[in-house]
Design a protein around this motif. Sequence first.
Motif, PDB file in Angstrom:
ATOM      1  N   TYR A 108       0.867  -1.168   0.000  1.00 39.71           N
ATOM      2  CA  TYR A 108       0.000   0.000   0.000  1.00 39.71           C
ATOM      3  C   TYR A 108       0.904   1.217   0.000  1.00 39.71           C
ATOM      4  O   TYR A 108       1.928   1.239   0.700  1.00 39.71           O
ATOM      5  CB  TYR A 108      -0.881   0.058   1.241  1.00 39.71           C
ATOM      6  CG  TYR A 108      -2.039  -0.908   1.279  1.00 39.71           C
ATOM      7  CD1 TYR A 108      -2.297  -1.815   0.261  1.00 39.71           C
ATOM      8  CD2 TYR A 108      -2.892  -0.917   2.367  1.00 39.71           C
ATOM      9  CE1 TYR A 108      -3.359  -2.689   0.330  1.00 39.71           C
ATOM     10  CE2 TYR A 108      -3.964  -1.789   2.449  1.00 39.71           C
ATOM     11  CZ  TYR A 108      -4.188  -2.677   1.424  1.00 39.71           C
ATOM     12  OH  TYR A 108      -5.242  -3.540   1.492  1.00 39.71           O
ATOM     13  N   GLY A 109       0.537   2.221  -0.781  1.00 42.68           N
ATOM     14  CA  GLY A 109       1.355   3.413  -0.826  1.00 42.68           C
ATOM     15  C   GLY A 109       0.646   4.559  -1.500  1.00 42.68           C
ATOM     16  O   GLY A 109      -0.569   4.516  -1.736  1.00 42.68           O
ATOM     17  N   THR A 110       1.423   5.589  -1.802  1.00 38.95           N
ATOM     18  CA  THR A 110       0.916   6.745  -2.530  1.00 38.95           C
ATOM     19  C   THR A 110       1.667   6.854  -3.846  1.00 38.95           C
ATOM     20  O   THR A 110       2.832   6.470  -3.939  1.00 38.95           O
ATOM     21  CB  THR A 110       1.087   8.046  -1.712  1.00 38.95           C
ATOM     22  OG1 THR A 110       2.460   8.201  -1.384  1.00 38.95           O
ATOM     23  CG2 THR A 110       0.244   8.005  -0.451  1.00 38.95           C
ATOM     24  N   ALA A 111       0.990   7.388  -4.845  1.00 39.19           N
ATOM     25  CA  ALA A 111       1.583   7.494  -6.178  1.00 39.19           C
ATOM     26  C   ALA A 111       1.529   8.927  -6.666  1.00 39.19           C
ATOM     27  O   ALA A 111       0.628   9.693  -6.301  1.00 39.19           O
ATOM     28  CB  ALA A 111       0.839   6.587  -7.165  1.00 39.19           C
ATOM     29  N   GLU A 112       2.504   9.257  -7.491  1.00 39.90           N
ATOM     30  CA  GLU A 112       2.545  10.578  -8.121  1.00 39.90           C
ATOM     31  C   GLU A 112       3.179  10.433  -9.499  1.00 39.90           C
ATOM     32  O   GLU A 112       4.028   9.560  -9.706  1.00 39.90           O
ATOM     33  CB  GLU A 112       3.343  11.567  -7.271  1.00 39.90           C
ATOM     34  CG  GLU A 112       4.790  11.162  -7.085  1.00 39.90           C
ATOM     35  CD  GLU A 112       5.535  12.072  -6.135  1.00 39.90           C
ATOM     36  OE1 GLU A 112       5.186  13.259  -6.049  1.00 39.90           O
ATOM     37  OE2 GLU A 112       6.471  11.590  -5.494  1.00 39.90           O
ATOM     38  N   PRO A 113       2.773  11.262 -10.448  1.00 36.48           N
ATOM     39  CA  PRO A 113       3.384  11.206 -11.776  1.00 36.48           C
ATOM     40  C   PRO A 113       4.766  11.875 -11.743  1.00 36.48           C
ATOM     41  O   PRO A 113       4.943  12.898 -11.083  1.00 36.48           O
ATOM     42  CB  PRO A 113       2.413  11.982 -12.653  1.00 36.48           C
ATOM     43  CG  PRO A 113       1.678  12.880 -11.721  1.00 36.48           C
ATOM     44  CD  PRO A 113       1.665  12.207 -10.387  1.00 36.48           C
ATOM     45  N   VAL A 114       5.715  11.252 -12.422  1.00 35.92           N
ATOM     46  CA  VAL A 114       7.059  11.816 -12.551  1.00 35.92           C
ATOM     47  C   VAL A 114       7.567  11.546 -13.960  1.00 35.92           C
ATOM     48  O   VAL A 114       7.158  10.582 -14.608  1.00 35.92           O
ATOM     49  CB  VAL A 114       8.057  11.237 -11.524  1.00 35.92           C
ATOM     50  CG1 VAL A 114       7.660  11.594 -10.102  1.00 35.92           C
ATOM     51  CG2 VAL A 114       8.217   9.733 -11.687  1.00 35.92           C
ATOM     52  N   GLU A 115       8.451  12.397 -14.415  1.00 36.39           N
ATOM     53  CA  GLU A 115       9.094  12.169 -15.704  1.00 36.39           C
ATOM     54  C   GLU A 115      10.459  11.557 -15.439  1.00 36.39           C
ATOM     55  O   GLU A 115      11.201  12.014 -14.566  1.00 36.39           O
ATOM     56  CB  GLU A 115       9.235  13.486 -16.459  1.00 36.39           C
ATOM     57  CG  GLU A 115       9.614  13.267 -17.906  1.00 36.39           C
ATOM     58  CD  GLU A 115       9.403  14.493 -18.771  1.00 36.39           C
ATOM     59  OE1 GLU A 115       9.977  14.512 -19.864  1.00 36.39           O
ATOM     60  OE2 GLU A 115       8.674  15.400 -18.341  1.00 36.39           O
ATOM     61  N   ARG A 116      10.771  10.509 -16.179  1.00 37.90           N
ATOM     62  CA  ARG A 116      12.055   9.830 -15.994  1.00 37.90           C
ATOM     63  C   ARG A 116      12.340   8.932 -17.178  1.00 37.90           C
ATOM     64  O   ARG A 116      11.453   8.669 -17.994  1.00 37.90           O
ATOM     65  CB  ARG A 116      12.067   9.033 -14.686  1.00 37.90           C
ATOM     66  CG  ARG A 116      11.231   7.760 -14.725  1.00 37.90           C
ATOM     67  CD  ARG A 116      11.124   7.058 -13.388  1.00 37.90           C
ATOM     68  NE  ARG A 116      12.361   6.587 -12.842  1.00 37.90           N
ATOM     69  CZ  ARG A 116      12.786   5.326 -12.897  1.00 37.90           C
ATOM     70  NH1 ARG A 116      12.063   4.413 -13.520  1.00 37.90           N
ATOM     71  NH2 ARG A 116      13.924   4.978 -12.349  1.00 37.90           N
ATOM     72  N   ALA A 117      13.555   8.455 -17.244  1.00 39.57           N
ATOM     73  CA  ALA A 117      13.933   7.434 -18.225  1.00 39.57           C
ATOM     74  C   ALA A 117      13.960   6.115 -17.464  1.00 39.57           C
ATOM     75  O   ALA A 117      14.739   5.951 -16.530  1.00 39.57           O
ATOM     76  CB  ALA A 117      15.287   7.736 -18.836  1.00 39.57           C
ATOM     77  N   GLY A 118      13.096   5.202 -17.831  1.00 38.87           N
ATOM     78  CA  GLY A 118      12.989   3.935 -17.119  1.00 38.87           C
ATOM     79  C   GLY A 118      12.872   2.769 -18.065  1.00 38.87           C
ATOM     80  O   GLY A 118      13.267   2.850 -19.237  1.00 38.87           O
ATOM     81  N   ARG A 119      12.303   1.723 -17.581  1.00 30.96           N
ATOM     82  CA  ARG A 119      12.161   0.462 -18.319  1.00 30.96           C
ATOM     83  C   ARG A 119      11.487   0.636 -19.681  1.00 30.96           C
ATOM     84  O   ARG A 119      11.802  -0.055 -20.636  1.00 30.96           O
ATOM     85  CB  ARG A 119      11.361  -0.503 -17.451  1.00 30.96           C
ATOM     86  CG  ARG A 119      11.163  -1.855 -18.032  1.00 30.96           C
ATOM     87  CD  ARG A 119      10.409  -2.713 -17.048  1.00 30.96           C
ATOM     88  NE  ARG A 119      10.287  -4.063 -17.539  1.00 30.96           N
ATOM     89  CZ  ARG A 119       9.652  -5.010 -16.923  1.00 30.96           C
ATOM     90  NH1 ARG A 119       9.088  -4.776 -15.765  1.00 30.96           N
ATOM     91  NH2 ARG A 119       9.570  -6.199 -17.432  1.00 30.96           N
TER      92      ARG A 119
END
Length: 139
Positions: A85-96
């Motif tokens: 369980y957690g909290t989410a936020e949009p972020v910009e990044r280079a990922g998978r």
Amino acid sequence: MFTEKELAYMHSQPLARLATVANDMQPDAAAVGFQYDGIHFYIGGHNLPASRKYKNIVNGNDKVALLIDDLASIEPWSPRGNRIYGTAEPVERAGRFGPGMYLRITPIVSWSWNIEGPAFVNGRFVNNKVLHRQESSGA
């Protein structure tokens, strides 16, 4: 705060399920690819901003559940996994999924089962609960 065995298990799994909630309180669960960097989970995808899960988060419903699980065995029945369980936020990044928008999940509490020990002992379900951080009083 995950154990070495929990980390190894999570890194062995290609998919998880992410649950979010829409403004009309309708829950939504979706299969997702994920990464964990030791602090946060990252959920990406092709055109993520068009997805319901992304819109649910952006519209202010930041509480999420992430489930990473499978069956170690069918006979005997032996489920295992991690629920976060957690909290989410949009972020910009280079990922998978390459550069772009991702959902960054900060774990608050997690449970694992059948990773550190058996899922059932004397007919009772056993899990490992870990508090990762306290929610702020305004959350």
